[in-house]
Structures are given as C-alpha cells and as structure tokens.
Design an enzyme around this catalytic site. Structure first.
Site, PDB file in Angstrom:
ATOM      1  N   HIS A   1       2.080  -2.608   2.333  1.00  0.00           N
ATOM      2  CA  HIS A   1       2.913  -2.691   1.127  1.00  0.00           C
ATOM      3  C   HIS A   1       2.650  -1.585   0.102  1.00  0.00           C
ATOM      4  O   HIS A   1       3.343  -1.514  -0.897  1.00  0.00           O
ATOM      5  CB  HIS A   1       2.696  -4.043   0.446  1.00  0.00           C
ATOM      6  CG  HIS A   1       1.326  -4.164  -0.131  1.00  0.00           C
ATOM      7  ND1 HIS A   1       0.222  -4.423   0.653  1.00  0.00           N
ATOM      8  CD2 HIS A   1       0.869  -4.012  -1.390  1.00  0.00           C
ATOM      9  CE1 HIS A   1      -0.855  -4.445  -0.114  1.00  0.00           C
ATOM     10  NE2 HIS A   1      -0.491  -4.197  -1.357  1.00  0.00           N
TER      11      HIS A   1
ATOM     12  N   HIS B   1       3.989   1.742  -4.409  1.00  0.00           N
ATOM     13  CA  HIS B   1       3.839   0.303  -4.170  1.00  0.00           C
ATOM     14  C   HIS B   1       5.212  -0.236  -3.780  1.00  0.00           C
ATOM     15  O   HIS B   1       6.149  -0.194  -4.569  1.00  0.00           O
ATOM     16  CB  HIS B   1       3.321  -0.388  -5.436  1.00  0.00           C
ATOM     17  CG  HIS B   1       2.635  -1.678  -5.156  1.00  0.00           C
ATOM     18  ND1 HIS B   1       3.316  -2.827  -4.833  1.00  0.00           N
ATOM     19  CD2 HIS B   1       1.317  -2.001  -5.125  1.00  0.00           C
ATOM     20  CE1 HIS B   1       2.450  -3.808  -4.636  1.00  0.00           C
ATOM     21  NE2 HIS B   1       1.223  -3.330  -4.802  1.00  0.00           N
TER      22      HIS B   1
END
Length: 148
Positions: free
Chosen positions: A57, A72
């Site tokens: 992620h 992110h």
C-alpha cells in the site's frame, strides 16, 4: 532541485483533502495528494532512486541526492494486508522515474469503504521546500511538484 512526478493518474487535490489528520496536517511532510482515477492501474516511481521501503500500500524512494518521497496508495489500506495490490518491484531495487512499482485498483479500495486518495510526500523536507504544486488533472509522469 528535484522534480517529483505524479505516480498515478487523477486529480491533484492537495494534502488538506486527505481524509487522514496526519497527512492533511502535513505532519509526514509537505507535498500533495492525488484523487486517483477509479480502475486498475500502476503506481510508478515519482523520482529515480532506490526503493528503501516497499509495502503493498505504500513505498519510499530515495534519490541519489538523499531526498525521499513517500507514495501512499489510499488511506487505511495497511489494514488490507496486501489484498488488492501487486508488487512490481522489490525493496532495494533501483528504479527510474516513471517505472511501475505497484499494480492496484482504486475502485476496489473505495468499494471496501476506504479512501483511495494518494498522498505524495517529500519526507524530511522543510516547509516551503515544495513549490510548483500541480492542481487539477494529472497523468502518470506529469510534474507534480518541485522540491528545492
């Protein structure tokens, strides 16, 4: 000066739009965020350098000048434990700007009740070091901001 490229396609909306107080307040560092297009895609390296941290992620790439950029992919996506993400590179790899790092689908993230918003942050940068921040539509590889 380092030009940081858009790692995903979408709309540059600024960190204040991120539904996470740590990112939206700039506590991680200055930068911006991209509200990504919904659908399968690849997140790319925003700068050339070495992948210092790689999670499904999120990833950090540090350039030869020592500047590190965090990408992110979505908010609270660590809770997915990698589901919905495919690594296309490995921690420690050297990458060129624009090289694919992670395949993902923002629509799947959103369908699971999480924000697909993507903060792109200049780590350890002083406030004011980030200039020329893009606004509106950005394509993968477009200049997102400059880090002086």
């Amino acid at each position: 000066m380092t030009t940081v490229l858009a790692p995903v396609e979408g709309a540059a909306v600024g960190l204040a739009a991120v539904p996470d107080p740590v990112f939206s307040a700039g506590m991680v560092g200055p930068g911006t965020a991209i509200d990504p297009l919904r659908g399968p895609g690849k997140a790319v390296a925003p700068i050339a350098g070495k992948i210092m941290k790689l999670h499904p992620h999120a990833y950090v790439i540090v350039g030869d000048d020592g500047k590190g950029v965090l990408v992110h992919l979505g908010i609270d996506t660590v809770q997915l434990k990698g589901k919905g993400f495919q690594l296309l590179a490995a921690e420690g790899d050297r990458v060129s700007a624009g090289q694919p790092v992670v395949a993902w689908d923002p629509a799947v993230i959103e369908a699971g009740g999480r924000s697909p918003m993507c903060p792109v942050v200049a780590l350890d940068a002083l406030s004011g070091a980030v200039t020329g921040v893009a606004e509106g539509a950005v394509h993968v590889g477009d200049a997102l901001f400059r880090w002086e």
